[in-house]
Design a protein around this motif. Sequence first.
Motif, PDB file in Angstrom:
ATOM      1  N   UNK A  20       0.845  -1.197   0.000  1.00  0.00           N
ATOM      2  CA  UNK A  20       0.000   0.000   0.000  1.00  0.00           C
ATOM      3  C   UNK A  20       0.880   1.247   0.000  1.00  0.00           C
ATOM      4  N   UNK A  21       0.536   2.198  -0.847  1.00  0.00           N
ATOM      5  CA  UNK A  21       1.202   3.502  -0.887  1.00  0.00           C
ATOM      6  C   UNK A  21       0.220   4.539  -0.348  1.00  0.00           C
ATOM      7  N   UNK A  22       0.714   5.460   0.456  1.00  0.00           N
ATOM      8  CA  UNK A  22      -0.128   6.467   1.102  1.00  0.00           C
ATOM      9  C   UNK A  22       0.247   7.849   0.586  1.00  0.00           C
ATOM     10  N   UNK A  23      -0.755   8.592   0.152  1.00  0.00           N
ATOM     11  CA  UNK A  23      -0.533   9.959  -0.315  1.00  0.00           C
ATOM     12  C   UNK A  23      -1.383  10.889   0.540  1.00  0.00           C
ATOM     13  N   UNK A  24      -0.720  11.771   1.256  1.00  0.00           N
ATOM     14  CA  UNK A  24      -1.382  12.724   2.141  1.00  0.00           C
ATOM     15  C   UNK A  24      -1.370  14.111   1.495  1.00  0.00           C
ATOM     16  N   UNK A  25      -2.464  14.843   1.645  1.00  0.00           N
ATOM     17  CA  UNK A  25      -2.448  16.255   1.272  1.00  0.00           C
ATOM     18  C   UNK A  25      -3.384  17.017   2.203  1.00  0.00           C
ATOM     19  N   UNK A  26      -3.054  18.275   2.448  1.00  0.00           N
ATOM     20  CA  UNK A  26      -3.941  19.149   3.215  1.00  0.00           C
ATOM     21  C   UNK A  26      -4.764  19.976   2.243  1.00  0.00           C
ATOM     22  N   UNK A  27      -6.023  20.241   2.615  1.00  0.00           N
ATOM     23  CA  UNK A  27      -6.914  20.871   1.643  1.00  0.00           C
ATOM     24  C   UNK A  27      -6.807  22.390   1.598  1.00  0.00           C
ATOM     25  N   UNK A  28      -6.667  23.043   2.752  1.00  0.00           N
ATOM     26  CA  UNK A  28      -6.565  24.513   2.720  1.00  0.00           C
ATOM     27  C   UNK A  28      -5.862  25.010   3.971  1.00  0.00           C
ATOM     28  N   UNK A  29      -5.577  26.302   3.991  1.00  0.00           N
ATOM     29  CA  UNK A  29      -4.782  26.888   5.067  1.00  0.00           C
ATOM     30  C   UNK A  29      -5.529  27.029   6.369  1.00  0.00           C
ATOM     31  N   UNK A  30      -4.833  27.601   7.332  1.00  0.00           N
ATOM     32  CA  UNK A  30      -5.332  27.638   8.714  1.00  0.00           C
ATOM     33  C   UNK A  30      -6.201  28.846   9.014  1.00  0.00           C
ATOM     34  N   UNK A  31      -6.017  29.930   8.285  1.00  0.00           N
ATOM     35  CA  UNK A  31      -6.762  31.144   8.575  1.00  0.00           C
ATOM     36  C   UNK A  31      -6.259  31.903   9.795  1.00  0.00           C
ATOM     37  N   UNK A  32      -5.045  31.624  10.243  1.00  0.00           N
ATOM     38  CA  UNK A  32      -4.476  32.343  11.378  1.00  0.00           C
ATOM     39  C   UNK A  32      -4.252  33.803  10.991  1.00  0.00           C
ATOM     40  N   UNK A  33      -4.595  34.720  11.893  1.00  0.00           N
ATOM     41  CA  UNK A  33      -4.421  36.144  11.629  1.00  0.00           C
ATOM     42  C   UNK A  33      -2.935  36.488  11.495  1.00  0.00           C
ATOM     43  N   UNK A  34      -2.655  37.512  10.716  1.00  0.00           N
ATOM     44  CA  UNK A  34      -1.268  37.906  10.442  1.00  0.00           C
ATOM     45  C   UNK A  34      -0.511  38.181  11.736  1.00  0.00           C
ATOM     46  N   UNK A  35      -1.109  38.911  12.630  1.00  0.00           N
ATOM     47  CA  UNK A  35      -0.429  39.259  13.874  1.00  0.00           C
ATOM     48  C   UNK A  35      -0.104  38.010  14.675  1.00  0.00           C
ATOM     49  N   UNK A  36      -1.026  37.040  14.718  1.00  0.00           N
ATOM     50  CA  UNK A  36      -0.787  35.801  15.462  1.00  0.00           C
ATOM     51  C   UNK A  36       0.321  34.975  14.813  1.00  0.00           C
ATOM     52  N   UNK A  37       0.324  34.914  13.481  1.00  0.00           N
ATOM     53  CA  UNK A  37       1.368  34.157  12.804  1.00  0.00           C
ATOM     54  C   UNK A  37       2.741  34.775  13.055  1.00  0.00           C
ATOM     55  N   UNK A  38       2.795  36.082  13.092  1.00  0.00           N
ATOM     56  CA  UNK A  38       4.067  36.760  13.361  1.00  0.00           C
ATOM     57  C   UNK A  38       4.571  36.439  14.766  1.00  0.00           C
ATOM     58  N   UNK A  39       3.660  36.361  15.728  1.00  0.00           N
ATOM     59  CA  UNK A  39       4.062  35.996  17.088  1.00  0.00           C
ATOM     60  C   UNK A  39       4.593  34.557  17.102  1.00  0.00           C
ATOM     61  N   UNK A  40       3.877  33.648  16.442  1.00  0.00           N
ATOM     62  CA  UNK A  40       4.274  32.239  16.426  1.00  0.00           C
ATOM     63  C   UNK A  40       5.643  32.057  15.754  1.00  0.00           C
ATOM     64  N   UNK A  41       5.860  32.766  14.631  1.00  0.00           N
ATOM     65  CA  UNK A  41       7.109  32.633  13.896  1.00  0.00           C
ATOM     66  C   UNK A  41       8.246  33.436  14.511  1.00  0.00           C
ATOM     67  N   UNK A  42       7.897  34.413  15.332  1.00  0.00           N
ATOM     68  CA  UNK A  42       8.921  35.252  15.949  1.00  0.00           C
ATOM     69  C   UNK A  42       9.548  36.242  14.990  1.00  0.00           C
ATOM     70  N   UNK A  43       8.786  36.643  13.947  1.00  0.00           N
ATOM     71  CA  UNK A  43       9.304  37.622  12.996  1.00  0.00           C
ATOM     72  C   UNK A  43       8.137  38.319  12.302  1.00  0.00           C
ATOM     73  N   UNK A  44       8.403  39.472  11.757  1.00  0.00           N
ATOM     74  CA  UNK A  44       7.364  40.204  11.041  1.00  0.00           C
ATOM     75  C   UNK A  44       7.269  39.711   9.606  1.00  0.00           C
ATOM     76  N   UNK A  45       6.106  39.912   8.997  1.00  0.00           N
ATOM     77  CA  UNK A  45       5.846  39.481   7.630  1.00  0.00           C
ATOM     78  C   UNK A  45       5.288  40.635   6.822  1.00  0.00           C
TER      79      UNK A  45
END
Length: 399
Positions: free
Chosen positions: A226-251
Amino acid sequence: MLETDNPYFDDAYFSNLKTLLNESYVLDNFYTNVGIGNSSDAEFSVMTGLYPRGDTTIYWNYNEVPYVFDALPKLFNGYEKVSLHSDVPIFYNRQNVHENMFEFDEYIYYDAEDNNHSSNKNAVNRYPNHLIKTDEKSPWISDLSLMDWTMMEAERISNLGKNYFLFPIMIQPHTPYLYDPYIDTPLFTQDTLNIDQTALKFINYERYTNDFYEKFFEVAKTLKDTVYIFYADHGSGIAKRDLEVILGRSLTPLEYRTEMLKTTAFIYAPDDTDTTSVLPKGLIKGRQPLVRSQVDLYRTIVELFGVTTNQYYYGVNALSNERTFSIDTRTFDIITDDYYLLSKHLATDNEATPDNVFYYKNPSEVSIDPYVVYEYVIVFKKRMDQMITKNAQQYLTID
């Protein structure tokens, strides 16, 4: 979320997924193509190799237009094809589309309100002992039970002496990240990570997701060939400010849009002779740094498994060195290996500017002008939209 060069995550975060990725061929630069159809648009692209229109939902339009596509299930002759999802059959019109447009042999669903106790497609009747929920209030069955369903279907079909093409569709974690079994003992709180509650729920879902991949390890060690192929359907919708906090950098705004469209896909082909590892070693391993998206998985599967179609198909093989582009069909933004194009602004500006193009490399190293790419892709997308609207793909053959 898989990188460790940020202030919050280490090797233990998503540890089971990281173990799986280490044994897989990973598409490191993979993007979603969905429009307003979200999960259904992603399925459409993977199953047909076509971009959704973006401004309408093909799954619901199928009630009025009898679309004909050489969807992947049609190409696997001699296989039994089953799709599985732990929600009601009417969700995204899936039962109709999966069984009629895609031609799965069965679409298995979960509907606790269905009084038809004879329906063997309803998991309530088909898998009565595998209906675990992560929370009593959840309308869905846990993806851990979905793995049980998948394994049972594989074993049932194998016992008939047939091959299987199975398409289990996860529903958790999913915006707004409800019914987390670990909700009372979160990894992060606003005291430790000052982001919105929805974003907190997103990153705290890691333990449940880790449980899912641990469950998948059981599947990989049990099923053979058996071969397994995984894919994600769409993004998370995280707000820009929250993503910047998580990544530790501005975007910049265009960097943020890039991150919101980037998601995950990988191929895992386990070595069935490896019976001692926690997860069987992968036979196909590596990283693909070039842009790939959901439409490319169709061509990849067609060519990887040696199936054939006489309808013309698009995209590139995910394992190849061929360059391509990805379209965000909701906004018509375009992603290439060289730059991100904000198409609506590019259309009015008529030339590349810092406001409509974000370069991933030095602009002097770019061989094709962004506006030239934009003009090419818009013609390509308009023709594909017309082909879908007029149900003409069935006539575009390579004979």
